[in-house]
Design a protein around this motif. Structure first.
Motif, mmCIF file in Angstrom:
data_model
loop_
_atom_site.group_PDB
_atom_site.id
_atom_site.type_symbol
_atom_site.label_atom_id
_atom_site.label_comp_id
_atom_site.label_asym_id
_atom_site.label_seq_id
_atom_site.Cartn_x
_atom_site.Cartn_y
_atom_site.Cartn_z
ATOM 1 N N ARG A 2 0.894 -1.277 0.142
ATOM 2 C CA ARG A 2 0.127 -0.033 0.071
ATOM 3 C C ARG A 2 0.985 1.137 0.053
ATOM 4 O O ARG A 2 2.022 1.333 0.831
ATOM 5 C CB ARG A 2 -0.938 -0.059 1.085
ATOM 6 N N ALA A 20 1.922 8.709 -9.209
ATOM 7 C CA ALA A 20 0.999 7.560 -8.876
ATOM 8 C C ALA A 20 0.853 6.647 -9.893
ATOM 9 O O ALA A 20 0.661 5.439 -9.754
ATOM 10 C CB ALA A 20 -0.378 8.344 -8.417
ATOM 11 N N SER A 21 0.880 7.083 -11.016
ATOM 12 C CA SER A 21 0.508 6.214 -12.338
ATOM 13 C C SER A 21 1.771 5.229 -12.475
ATOM 14 O O SER A 21 1.494 4.020 -12.772
ATOM 15 C CB SER A 21 0.423 7.033 -13.506
ATOM 16 N N GLU A 24 1.499 2.558 -9.506
ATOM 17 C CA GLU A 24 0.374 1.706 -9.286
ATOM 18 C C GLU A 24 0.664 0.288 -9.778
ATOM 19 O O GLU A 24 -0.214 -0.682 -9.081
ATOM 20 C CB GLU A 24 -0.772 2.264 -10.365
ATOM 21 N N LYS A 25 1.717 0.070 -10.505
ATOM 22 C CA LYS A 25 1.938 -1.355 -10.981
ATOM 23 C C LYS A 25 2.415 -2.177 -9.668
ATOM 24 O O LYS A 25 2.491 -3.328 -9.669
ATOM 25 C CB LYS A 25 3.087 -1.362 -12.097
ATOM 26 N N GLU A 28 -1.496 -1.104 -4.001
ATOM 27 C CA GLU A 28 -2.658 -0.347 -3.851
ATOM 28 C C GLU A 28 -2.242 0.980 -3.635
ATOM 29 O O GLU A 28 -1.664 1.475 -2.840
ATOM 30 C CB GLU A 28 -3.398 -0.872 -2.850
ATOM 31 N N ILE A 29 -2.900 1.942 -4.445
ATOM 32 C CA ILE A 29 -2.557 3.371 -4.299
ATOM 33 C C ILE A 29 -3.479 4.274 -3.716
ATOM 34 O O ILE A 29 -4.744 4.216 -3.910
ATOM 35 C CB ILE A 29 -2.120 4.130 -5.734
ATOM 36 N N TRP A 30 -3.103 5.172 -2.610
ATOM 37 C CA TRP A 30 -4.058 5.977 -2.173
ATOM 38 C C TRP A 30 -3.410 7.424 -2.421
ATOM 39 O O TRP A 30 -2.001 7.591 -2.202
ATOM 40 C CB TRP A 30 -4.010 6.003 -0.574
ATOM 41 N N LYS A 61 -8.109 7.743 -13.083
ATOM 42 C CA LYS A 61 -7.355 6.295 -12.351
ATOM 43 C C LYS A 61 -8.740 5.883 -11.311
ATOM 44 O O LYS A 61 -9.553 6.806 -10.995
ATOM 45 C CB LYS A 61 -6.293 6.736 -11.446
ATOM 46 N N PHE A 63 -8.012 5.231 -8.233
ATOM 47 C CA PHE A 63 -7.470 5.236 -6.857
ATOM 48 C C PHE A 63 -8.460 5.677 -5.812
ATOM 49 O O PHE A 63 -9.595 6.526 -6.224
ATOM 50 C CB PHE A 63 -6.260 5.832 -6.835
#
Length: 254
Positions: A2, A20-21, A24-25, A28-30, A61, A63
């Motif tokens: 995370r 963030a992009s 993301e791989k 989990e992105i917040w 996204k 997210f």
């Protein structure tokens, strides 16, 4: 994994989207970031006004993304202590438009967000693109994604974060990566005096940057020579070697 992503340029800045992009791989992105530009707010927190967290659509996204009417430090503190059901594994703050080098880290909202994460016991990285014009965040974002495992697997000491500055140039023009110390950055003619239409004096903060004696090994020298600079920052500001000398002053109650 995370990952919490924040910044000081605002939740709809290009830098945070690219960061963030790229991340993301990995898990989990917040995204929890200020609702507007909050650069140079340092480690300010909001105490006398309510903080409002609005869930928002983050570009294209899916997210979990929150816009906060506070400072970058507020964003990290609120995310970890209220919005998230468990702590993130790592926090990234950025990608800032413009460098955060030398003594400027004391003013930086980007760096302060990472400091807050470290205070709360989460590994943290502040990342900045060292330019304001014609910026391209793509390589900087990819570089951040490439070091996540190294940061987590090599363990940062308590109360420590990494401050990364990346030259704004193509990958092929970069000379490498250096672990660095903070340089010294000061400003000449910091205030511009002007007169408003009613004849009242007001001031704009600006000024010309003066980099003082930044030798090889400093973050400023490294970025100027097209190296990515990574500076470990420890926020215990105690000057330990002065403790014994202070005791020798024999300061007593007045």
């Amino acid at each position: 994994m995370r990952i919490l992503v924040t910044n000081d340029d605002g939740i709809y800045a290009e830098g945070i989207y690219k960061l963030a992009s790229a991340l993301e791989k990995l898990g989990e992105i917040w995204v929890v970031a200020p609702d507007r530009q909050r650069s140079a707010t340092g480690h300010a927190i909001t105490m006398h006004d309510p903080l409002r967290a609005e869930k928002v659509n983050f570009f294209d996204k899916s997210f979990s993304a929150w816009s906060i009417n506070g400072t970058p430090t507020d964003c990290v503190k609120l995310a970890i202590e209220a919005l998230m059901d468990k702590k993130p594994d790592i926090v990234f703050s950025g990608i800032n438009k413009g460098p955060n080098l030398g003594t400027d880290v004391l003013y930086s909202g980007t760096v302060s967000a990472a400091i807050e994460a470290a205070i709360l016991g989460v590994p943290a990285v502040a990342v900045s693109l060292a330019d304001h014009e014609n910026v391209s965040y793509d390589y900087a974002a990819d570089f951040c994604a490439s070091i996540v495992d190294k940061v987590l697997n090599n363990w940062l000491p308590p109360d420590t974060l990494l401050n990364i500055n990346i030259p704004n140039c193509p990958r092929e023009k970069l000379n490498g990566v250096k672990a660095t110390t903070l340089g010294v950055r000061k400003y000449k003619n910091a205030f511009v005096e002007r007169i408003d239409p009613r004849g009242q004096v007001y001031y704009w903060l600006g000024g010309e940057i003066i980099d003082h004696n930044n030798e090889e090994g400093t973050d400023i020298h490294s970025v100027q020579n097209n190296y990515i600079s990574i500076t470990p920052i420890h926020f215990d500001l105690t000057k330990f070697d002065l403790i014994e000398k202070l005791n020798d002053w024999n300061i007593e109650l007045a």
